[in-house]
Design an enzyme around this catalytic site. Structure first.
Site, mmCIF file in Angstrom:
data_model
loop_
_atom_site.group_PDB
_atom_site.id
_atom_site.type_symbol
_atom_site.label_atom_id
_atom_site.label_comp_id
_atom_site.label_asym_id
_atom_site.label_seq_id
_atom_site.Cartn_x
_atom_site.Cartn_y
_atom_site.Cartn_z
ATOM 1 C CE1 TYR A 165 -84.534 -0.658 20.658
ATOM 2 C CE2 TYR A 165 -84.489 -2.274 18.879
ATOM 3 C CZ TYR A 165 -85.089 -1.747 20.019
ATOM 4 O OH TYR A 165 -86.218 -2.328 20.508
ATOM 5 C CE LYS A 197 -71.365 -29.576 4.943
ATOM 6 N NZ LYS A 197 -69.912 -29.846 4.971
HETATM 7 C C1 LIG Z 1 -69.581 -29.741 3.574
HETATM 8 C C2 LIG Z 1 -68.697 -30.646 2.837
HETATM 9 C C3 LIG Z 1 -68.615 -30.584 1.436
HETATM 10 C C4 LIG Z 1 -69.334 -29.507 0.638
HETATM 11 O O1 LIG Z 1 -68.623 -28.315 0.749
HETATM 12 P P1 LIG Z 1 -69.063 -26.995 -0.050
HETATM 13 O O2 LIG Z 1 -67.976 -26.035 0.229
HETATM 14 O O3 LIG Z 1 -70.365 -26.567 0.531
HETATM 15 O O4 LIG Z 1 -69.173 -27.379 -1.469
HETATM 16 C C5 LIG Z 1 -67.829 -31.499 0.785
HETATM 17 N N1 LIG Z 1 -67.133 -32.442 1.473
HETATM 18 C C6 LIG Z 1 -67.172 -32.521 2.811
HETATM 19 C C7 LIG Z 1 -66.371 -33.559 3.503
HETATM 20 C C8 LIG Z 1 -67.945 -31.630 3.542
HETATM 21 O O5 LIG Z 1 -67.975 -31.718 4.866
#
Ligand SMILES: *Cc1c(COP(=O)(O)O)cnc(C)c1O
Length: 364
Positions: free
Chosen positions: A256, A35
């Site tokens: 800054y 994702k």
């Molecule tokens: C993002 C996600 C994962 C992966 O999680 P990590 O902490 O990056 O390993 C697994 N299951 C679901 C449902 C997710 O949304």
């Protein structure tokens, strides 16, 4: 010549991390979670390093199309399922497996016309209270899905809120096991943290693990453990070069807001990297940086296009010297993204996902 900043995606490290996660759950299949454009790495760029996974899990239907366009014919799972009825047409067409977490998604499925019945992952809300059916309503949802001609196979799924921390997963695991006791189907529970910390328990491993961040070389439970502890390697290096050197005297300030004042003579390198590249503006003096592969520190505020670094530990460094903001330097030295994230009060997840569009990306 373009500005000297570049992000490098390390395919060997992606492969290494996948293999490492497999050793944590040797008898389970592995979803590489891709994702958010493979956590900022780029799905197309990371694909060669990730194709050893058993499937790809993601949220966005366009990302699912991109995975199929790469020629991937194995499982693809939509972790949030569909958002509207026509998404189901794409699932039918591309053979996407999808999560079902609410009644509305069951309604859509019941109204969907398809020749090919779908494989669905029925999600239980075992305590995180984001997505899923409560344990009390889970069985009824399962029965309803099981009766639909549109459904071929139902797998069982939940997600842990505290796999990385002190509270742990026992309370949710108990709820899930209890409520699914006599239900058939494959099971998936573990994200990166659960896979690394709790997968000695076969019930946590289930049939599929779903690691994301650990695949990308970040320790899910940093700072309790770091990537060296877990045997993970950085998969993204953000590097740049020094474009100017300043010699400060006691009382001189830099950047800054004059947030940093030299207390004696200090050689400072100005680096072509700022918050518009995705380097967090919340990083303050002391944030670790590698110059020519040698560890030193950020001084003063992060501006849009530049930061300044202390050159004291690297007297030989100057104009054009290599700077590693996170990842792997040319000399092999590693600066974990988690360390930089911690200095900014955030997580490795956020930094890798926030790599800016303007940064050119190389694959190595
Ligand atoms: C993002 C996600 C994962 C992966 O999680 P990590 O902490 O990056 O390993 C697994 N299951 C679901 C449902 C997710 O949304």
């Amino acid at each position: 010549m373009p500005r000297p900043i570049v992000a490098t995606i390390h395919l060997d490290a992606l492969r290494h991390n996948l293999a490492r996660l497999r050793t944590a759950a040797p008898d389970a299949k592995l979803w590489a979670v891709v994702k958010a454009n493979a956590y900022g790495h780029g799905i197309e760029r990371a694909y060669e390093g990730l194709r050893g996974a058993d499937g790809f899990a993601l949220l966005d239907l366009q990302e699912a199309e991109r995975v199929r366009a790469l020629g991937w014919r194995g499982p693809v799972l939509l972790l949030e399922g569909v958002f509207e009825p026509r998404d189901l047409e794409l699932c039918s067409r591309l053979g996407l497996w999808h999560t079902v977490h609410c009644d509305e998604q069951i309604e859509m499925l019941a109204a969907h016309k398809t020749q090919v019945p779908h494989r669905v992952f029925l999600k239980m809300n075992s305590g995180m209270n984001r997505l899923g059916f409560t344990p009390q309503r889970y069985r009824a949802a399962w029965t309803r899905l099981d009766a639909l001609p549109q459904v071929e196979e139902i797998s069982l799924m939940t997600h842990f809120s505290d796999a990385d921390g002190e509270r742990g997963i026992a309370h949710q695991l108990q709820v899930f096991l209890e409520a699914t006791r006599d239900l058939p189907g494959e099971r998936t529970l573990a994200n990166s943290a659960a896979a690394l910390r709790h997968a000695a328990d076969a019930q946590v491993r289930g049939d599929w693990i779903r690691p994301g961040v650990a695949v990308y070389g970040s320790a899910p439970d940093y700072p309790e453990h770091d990537i060296a502890h877990w045997g993970l390697q950085p998969t993204m290096t953000l590097s740049s070069r020094i474009l100017a050197v300043q010699q400060l005297q006691a009382g001189d300030t830099i950047g800054y807001g004059s947030s940093f004042t030299a207390d004696g003579p200090l050689r400072v390198g100005v680096v072509a990297c700022g918050y518009a590249d995705g380097y967090p503006r919340h990083c303050t003096t002391g944030t670790p940086v590698l110059v020519a592969g040698v560890r030193t520190r950020l001084v003063g505020r992060v501006s849009m296009d530049m930061i300044a670094v202390d050159l004291t530990p690297v007297p030989g460094a100057g104009f054009d010297s290599e700077v590693t903001l996170w990842g792997r330097a040319s000399n092999g030295a590693v600066l974990a993204i988690d360390e930089v994230a911690k200095s900014a009060g955030t997580l490795g997840y956020e930094l890798m996902c926030a790599l800016a569009q303007r940064v050119p990306v190389a694959v190595a």
